[in-house]
Scaffold this motif. Sequence first.
Motif, PDB file in Angstrom:
ATOM      1  N   LEU A  59     -15.305 -18.746  43.400  1.00 36.30           N
ATOM      2  CA  LEU A  59     -15.022 -18.255  44.747  1.00 36.30           C
ATOM      3  C   LEU A  59     -14.212 -16.962  44.757  1.00 36.30           C
ATOM      4  CD1 LEU A  59     -14.318 -21.662  46.500  1.00 36.30           C
ATOM      5  CD2 LEU A  59     -16.171 -20.078  47.036  1.00 36.30           C
ATOM      6  N   ALA A  60     -13.642 -16.601  43.612  1.00 33.91           N
ATOM      7  CA  ALA A  60     -12.916 -15.339  43.527  1.00 33.91           C
ATOM      8  C   ALA A  60     -13.827 -14.169  43.171  1.00 33.91           C
ATOM      9  CB  ALA A  60     -11.798 -15.451  42.487  1.00 33.91           C
ATOM     10  N   ASP A  61     -15.089 -14.465  42.889  1.00 31.93           N
ATOM     11  CA  ASP A  61     -16.049 -13.445  42.465  1.00 31.93           C
ATOM     12  C   ASP A  61     -17.082 -13.230  43.572  1.00 31.93           C
ATOM     13  OD1 ASP A  61     -18.013 -11.892  41.324  1.00 31.93           O
ATOM     14  OD2 ASP A  61     -18.308 -13.149  39.562  1.00 31.93           O
ATOM     15  N   PRO A  62     -17.040 -12.106  44.266  1.00 28.20           N
ATOM     16  CA  PRO A  62     -17.990 -11.863  45.364  1.00 28.20           C
ATOM     17  C   PRO A  62     -19.445 -11.935  44.928  1.00 28.20           C
ATOM     18  CG  PRO A  62     -16.209 -10.245  45.403  1.00 28.20           C
ATOM     19  CD  PRO A  62     -16.073 -11.002  44.119  1.00 28.20           C
ATOM     20  N   THR A  63     -19.740 -11.499  43.702  1.00 31.80           N
ATOM     21  CA  THR A  63     -21.115 -11.557  43.216  1.00 31.80           C
ATOM     22  C   THR A  63     -21.578 -12.995  43.059  1.00 31.80           C
ATOM     23  OG1 THR A  63     -20.832  -9.455  42.044  1.00 31.80           O
ATOM     24  CG2 THR A  63     -22.663 -10.868  41.351  1.00 31.80           C
ATOM     25  N   SER A  64     -20.706 -13.854  42.509  1.00 32.10           N
ATOM     26  CA  SER A  64     -21.033 -15.269  42.355  1.00 32.10           C
ATOM     27  C   SER A  64     -21.299 -15.914  43.707  1.00 32.10           C
ATOM     28  CB  SER A  64     -19.881 -15.990  41.638  1.00 32.10           C
ATOM     29  OG  SER A  64     -20.119 -17.374  41.556  1.00 32.10           O
ATOM     30  N   LEU A  65     -20.456 -15.620  44.678  1.00 30.99           N
ATOM     31  CA  LEU A  65     -20.635 -16.205  46.010  1.00 30.99           C
ATOM     32  C   LEU A  65     -21.914 -15.712  46.670  1.00 30.99           C
ATOM     33  CD1 LEU A  65     -19.614 -17.934  48.315  1.00 30.99           C
ATOM     34  CD2 LEU A  65     -18.181 -16.017  49.058  1.00 30.99           C
ATOM     35  N   SER A  66     -22.230 -14.450  46.509  1.00 28.49           N
ATOM     36  CA  SER A  66     -23.450 -13.924  47.131  1.00 28.49           C
ATOM     37  C   SER A  66     -24.687 -14.537  46.496  1.00 28.49           C
ATOM     38  CB  SER A  66     -23.489 -12.396  47.027  1.00 28.49           C
ATOM     39  OG  SER A  66     -23.574 -11.970  45.685  1.00 28.49           O
ATOM     40  N   HIS A  67     -24.658 -14.792  45.185  1.00 25.66           N
ATOM     41  CA  HIS A  67     -25.798 -15.433  44.516  1.00 25.66           C
ATOM     42  C   HIS A  67     -26.001 -16.851  45.039  1.00 25.66           C
ATOM     43  CE1 HIS A  67     -25.620 -12.611  40.759  1.00 25.66           C
ATOM     44  NE2 HIS A  67     -26.245 -12.071  41.782  1.00 25.66           N
ATOM     45  N   VAL A  68     -24.902 -17.615  45.160  1.00 23.77           N
ATOM     46  CA  VAL A  68     -25.011 -18.987  45.660  1.00 23.77           C
ATOM     47  C   VAL A  68     -25.499 -18.991  47.106  1.00 23.77           C
ATOM     48  CG1 VAL A  68     -23.659 -21.011  46.355  1.00 23.77           C
ATOM     49  CG2 VAL A  68     -23.367 -20.035  44.077  1.00 23.77           C
ATOM     50  N   THR A  69     -24.985 -18.089  47.914  1.00 18.71           N
ATOM     51  CA  THR A  69     -25.415 -18.017  49.311  1.00 18.71           C
ATOM     52  C   THR A  69     -26.903 -17.730  49.406  1.00 18.71           C
ATOM     53  OG1 THR A  69     -23.220 -17.195  49.940  1.00 18.71           O
ATOM     54  CG2 THR A  69     -25.007 -16.871  51.512  1.00 18.71           C
ATOM     55  N   ALA A  70     -27.387 -16.805  48.594  1.00 23.07           N
ATOM     56  CA  ALA A  70     -28.816 -16.485  48.599  1.00 23.07           C
ATOM     57  C   ALA A  70     -29.647 -17.677  48.129  1.00 23.07           C
ATOM     58  CB  ALA A  70     -29.073 -15.279  47.699  1.00 23.07           C
ATOM     59  N   ASP A  71     -29.170 -18.385  47.101  1.00 21.01           N
ATOM     60  CA  ASP A  71     -29.892 -19.570  46.614  1.00 21.01           C
ATOM     61  C   ASP A  71     -29.958 -20.654  47.683  1.00 21.01           C
ATOM     62  OD1 ASP A  71     -30.452 -18.469  44.177  1.00 21.01           O
ATOM     63  OD2 ASP A  71     -28.834 -19.490  43.092  1.00 21.01           O
ATOM     64  N   ILE A  72     -28.869 -20.840  48.403  1.00 21.60           N
ATOM     65  CA  ILE A  72     -28.853 -21.849  49.469  1.00 21.60           C
ATOM     66  C   ILE A  72     -29.867 -21.488  50.544  1.00 21.60           C
ATOM     67  CG2 ILE A  72     -27.475 -22.798  51.360  1.00 21.60           C
ATOM     68  CD1 ILE A  72     -26.759 -23.991  48.667  1.00 21.60           C
ATOM     69  N   ARG A  73     -29.865 -20.245  50.964  1.00 24.97           N
ATOM     70  CA  ARG A  73     -30.792 -19.827  52.022  1.00 24.97           C
ATOM     71  C   ARG A  73     -32.247 -19.963  51.573  1.00 24.97           C
ATOM     72  NH1 ARG A  73     -27.355 -14.399  53.694  1.00 24.97           N
ATOM     73  NH2 ARG A  73     -25.760 -15.490  54.936  1.00 24.97           N
ATOM     74  N   LEU A  74     -32.500 -19.742  50.278  1.00 20.29           N
ATOM     75  CA  LEU A  74     -33.870 -19.813  49.769  1.00 20.29           C
ATOM     76  C   LEU A  74     -34.316 -21.240  49.502  1.00 20.29           C
ATOM     77  CD1 LEU A  74     -36.389 -18.316  48.721  1.00 20.29           C
ATOM     78  CD2 LEU A  74     -35.257 -18.196  46.481  1.00 20.29           C
TER      79      LEU A  74
END
Length: 251
Positions: A59-74
């Motif tokens: 959660l401290a890594d914006p790239t990690s969070l954006s990847h998880v968010t994209a995976d959830i949406r997909l």
Amino acid sequence: MKMTGNTILITGGTSGIGRALAEALHARGNRVIVTGRRQSLLDEITAGQPDLHGMLLDLADPTSLSHVTADIRLHFPELNVLVANAGISRAEDMTSDSWDASDAEAIVETNILGVLRITAALLPTLKRQADATIVATSSNLAFVPRADFPAYCASKAFLHSWLQSLRHQLRNMPVEVLELAPPYVQTELTSVDQASDPRAMPVNAFVKEVMQLLEQQEHPRGEVLVERDQARRWAERDGSYGAIFAAMNPA
């Protein structure tokens, strides 16, 4: 919160309360996505378990969070429950000449900003569901602090206040906001010794009581409080705050 047929994401779900919640909710017929920072633990938890998924998330890594968010949406566009559970705790001695703000900063980063970031990332998905829930893990120490864990207790008091505002702002949307405020539980949050401390509530007993409260919808004001939580929650109202604080923080 409905108890079955959900798609649930749990942060900090590889150990302690998060893992126990993931297993209990999965056993009730929910699809559960567990996040954490160690792939080996995610693999261990999800091995051979249909509808139990693991995702790496820092959660401290914006790239990690954006990847998880994209995976959830997909892959999980039907996600309707977020359990923001990830948290850390560290003792601090502010009387020491070597004390600095580094531990407090780490606690704020995880316990406060981590909850805000994951909520902001997934709220658009949750708002599209017909029946959604956000659960965030605060602590019994939000109500009466242990003075040797100052930043940790303050971070949980922040969540207690912030969740009230979030609940009010979402009052006209189909998104329920719940606060889970555990007492002292047998996990490794503060140390390995905590997991076997007889003064702490066994984690499975805690989660069992939480499940019963959720099933019976016994969470007035959106607060999920087991019986052990009650005295501290109402200490100021009942005039017992000073005595409880003194017992928790001997001179």
